[in-house]
Design a protein around this motif. Structure first.
Motif, PDB file in Angstrom:
ATOM      1  N   ALA A 166       0.826  -1.210   0.000  1.00 26.57           N
ATOM      2  CA  ALA A 166       0.000   0.000   0.000  1.00 26.57           C
ATOM      3  C   ALA A 166       0.861   1.261   0.000  1.00 26.57           C
ATOM      4  O   ALA A 166       0.549   2.234  -0.677  1.00 26.57           O
ATOM      5  N   ARG A 167       1.937   1.258   0.760  1.00 27.40           N
ATOM      6  CA  ARG A 167       2.801   2.429   0.847  1.00 27.40           C
ATOM      7  C   ARG A 167       3.834   2.487  -0.272  1.00 27.40           C
ATOM      8  O   ARG A 167       4.451   3.514  -0.502  1.00 27.40           O
ATOM      9  N   GLY A 168       4.061   1.360  -0.936  1.00 23.39           N
ATOM     10  CA  GLY A 168       5.080   1.327  -1.973  1.00 23.39           C
ATOM     11  C   GLY A 168       6.484   1.364  -1.405  1.00 23.39           C
ATOM     12  O   GLY A 168       7.414   1.809  -2.057  1.00 23.39           O
ATOM     13  N   LEU A 169       6.634   0.919  -0.159  1.00 29.11           N
ATOM     14  CA  LEU A 169       7.946   0.939   0.476  1.00 29.11           C
ATOM     15  C   LEU A 169       8.696  -0.350   0.184  1.00 29.11           C
ATOM     16  O   LEU A 169       8.139  -1.352  -0.174  1.00 29.11           O
ATOM     17  N   GLY A 170       9.953  -0.295   0.391  1.00 30.19           N
ATOM     18  CA  GLY A 170      10.800  -1.465   0.208  1.00 30.19           C
ATOM     19  C   GLY A 170      12.240  -1.029   0.236  1.00 30.19           C
ATOM     20  O   GLY A 170      12.559   0.109   0.572  1.00 30.19           O
ATOM     21  N   SER A 171      13.094  -1.920  -0.141  1.00 27.69           N
ATOM     22  CA  SER A 171      14.518  -1.601  -0.082  1.00 27.69           C
ATOM     23  C   SER A 171      14.883  -0.539  -1.113  1.00 27.69           C
ATOM     24  O   SER A 171      15.812   0.220  -0.905  1.00 27.69           O
ATOM     25  N   SER A 172      14.158  -0.495  -2.186  1.00 32.65           N
ATOM     26  CA  SER A 172      14.414   0.404  -3.319  1.00 32.65           C
ATOM     27  C   SER A 172      15.881   0.378  -3.729  1.00 32.65           C
ATOM     28  O   SER A 172      16.403   1.317  -4.298  1.00 32.65           O
ATOM     29  N   GLN A 173      16.551  -0.702  -3.376  1.00 34.88           N
ATOM     30  CA  GLN A 173      17.930  -0.980  -3.765  1.00 34.88           C
ATOM     31  C   GLN A 173      18.900   0.106  -3.338  1.00 34.88           C
ATOM     32  O   GLN A 173      19.899   0.354  -3.986  1.00 34.88           O
ATOM     33  N   SER A 174      18.642   0.766  -2.220  1.00 34.95           N
ATOM     34  CA  SER A 174      19.546   1.811  -1.750  1.00 34.95           C
ATOM     35  C   SER A 174      20.838   1.221  -1.214  1.00 34.95           C
ATOM     36  O   SER A 174      21.872   1.885  -1.216  1.00 34.95           O
ATOM     37  N   GLY A 175      20.804  -0.009  -0.738  1.00 29.83           N
ATOM     38  CA  GLY A 175      22.001  -0.636  -0.206  1.00 29.83           C
ATOM     39  C   GLY A 175      22.948  -1.148  -1.267  1.00 29.83           C
ATOM     40  O   GLY A 175      24.119  -1.396  -0.999  1.00 29.83           O
ATOM     41  N   VAL A 176      22.463  -1.308  -2.479  1.00 33.47           N
ATOM     42  CA  VAL A 176      23.294  -1.842  -3.551  1.00 33.47           C
ATOM     43  C   VAL A 176      24.426  -0.872  -3.889  1.00 33.47           C
ATOM     44  O   VAL A 176      25.574  -1.286  -4.074  1.00 33.47           O
ATOM     45  N   GLY A 177      24.137   0.408  -3.933  1.00 31.49           N
ATOM     46  CA  GLY A 177      25.172   1.397  -4.224  1.00 31.49           C
ATOM     47  C   GLY A 177      26.246   1.416  -3.151  1.00 31.49           C
ATOM     48  O   GLY A 177      27.442   1.513  -3.452  1.00 31.49           O
ATOM     49  N   HIS A 178      25.836   1.303  -1.893  1.00 34.44           N
ATOM     50  CA  HIS A 178      26.783   1.253  -0.784  1.00 34.44           C
ATOM     51  C   HIS A 178      27.670   0.012  -0.905  1.00 34.44           C
ATOM     52  O   HIS A 178      28.886   0.087  -0.739  1.00 34.44           O
ATOM     53  N   TRP A 179      27.048  -1.112  -1.202  1.00 33.76           N
ATOM     54  CA  TRP A 179      27.770  -2.371  -1.340  1.00 33.76           C
ATOM     55  C   TRP A 179      28.796  -2.285  -2.466  1.00 33.76           C
ATOM     56  O   TRP A 179      29.953  -2.683  -2.298  1.00 33.76           O
ATOM     57  N   TRP A 180      28.374  -1.775  -3.619  1.00 32.02           N
ATOM     58  CA  TRP A 180      29.292  -1.661  -4.758  1.00 32.02           C
ATOM     59  C   TRP A 180      30.431  -0.692  -4.462  1.00 32.02           C
ATOM     60  O   TRP A 180      31.586  -0.937  -4.813  1.00 32.02           O
ATOM     61  N   THR A 181      30.119   0.430  -3.826  1.00 31.55           N
ATOM     62  CA  THR A 181      31.162   1.404  -3.496  1.00 31.55           C
ATOM     63  C   THR A 181      32.187   0.785  -2.560  1.00 31.55           C
ATOM     64  O   THR A 181      33.398   0.986  -2.728  1.00 31.55           O
ATOM     65  N   GLN A 182      31.725   0.001  -1.611  1.00 30.78           N
ATOM     66  CA  GLN A 182      32.643  -0.651  -0.689  1.00 30.78           C
ATOM     67  C   GLN A 182      33.541  -1.652  -1.426  1.00 30.78           C
ATOM     68  O   GLN A 182      34.737  -1.728  -1.160  1.00 30.78           O
TER      69      GLN A 182
END
Length: 129
Positions: A13-29
């Motif tokens: 209903a809210r359209g919430l989720g991970s929205s893949q925000s952690g993927v950029g952090h993971w790749w940068t690391q």
């Protein structure tokens, strides 16, 4: 039953989720880690080449443009990678919100301060020698 059916109805209903925000952090690391491997190999070779050199020779080596540039990139990458790693640890293990925010701000402040001091030191050697 599909994976879409397993989601929480409130999340849908809210359209919430991970929205893949952690993927950029993971790749940068991972990218900073790979860069550190290459840069640290260069650094160790350079330091081993200066093993029996005098102070003036060490200063002259750091003052060479490519060495100064690579040393600055090494220092900035090292501080950036450290902040990324510490951020993950704090987010995972500090459960009090104000302690988490304070720790993250403090770590980022200290990392920027350390990186600026390190870069300034290298630039001072490179530009005055």
């Amino acid at each position: 039953m599909t994976a879409k059916d397993l989601r929480n109805p409130l999340k849908v209903a809210r359209g919430l989720g991970s929205s893949q925000s952690g993927v950029g952090h993971w790749w940068t690391q991972r990218v900073t880690a790979a860069a550190l491997v290459v840069l640290l190999i260069w650094f160790v070779i350079t330091v081993l080449g200066l093993l029996h050199a005098d102070y003036a020779t060490a200063l002259a080596t750091v003052a060479k443009p490519w060495n100064a540039l690579l040393l600055i990139v090494l220092l900035v990458t090292m501080f950036w990678h450290a902040v990324l790693g510490l951020q993950v640890v704090i987010e995972d293990y500090v459960h009090t919100r104000w302690k988490e925010v304070l720790s993250l701000v403090l770590i980022k402040f200290l990392a920027v301060l350390g990186a600026l001091a390190s870069v300034l030191a290298v630039l001072r050697i490179a530009l005055t020698h």
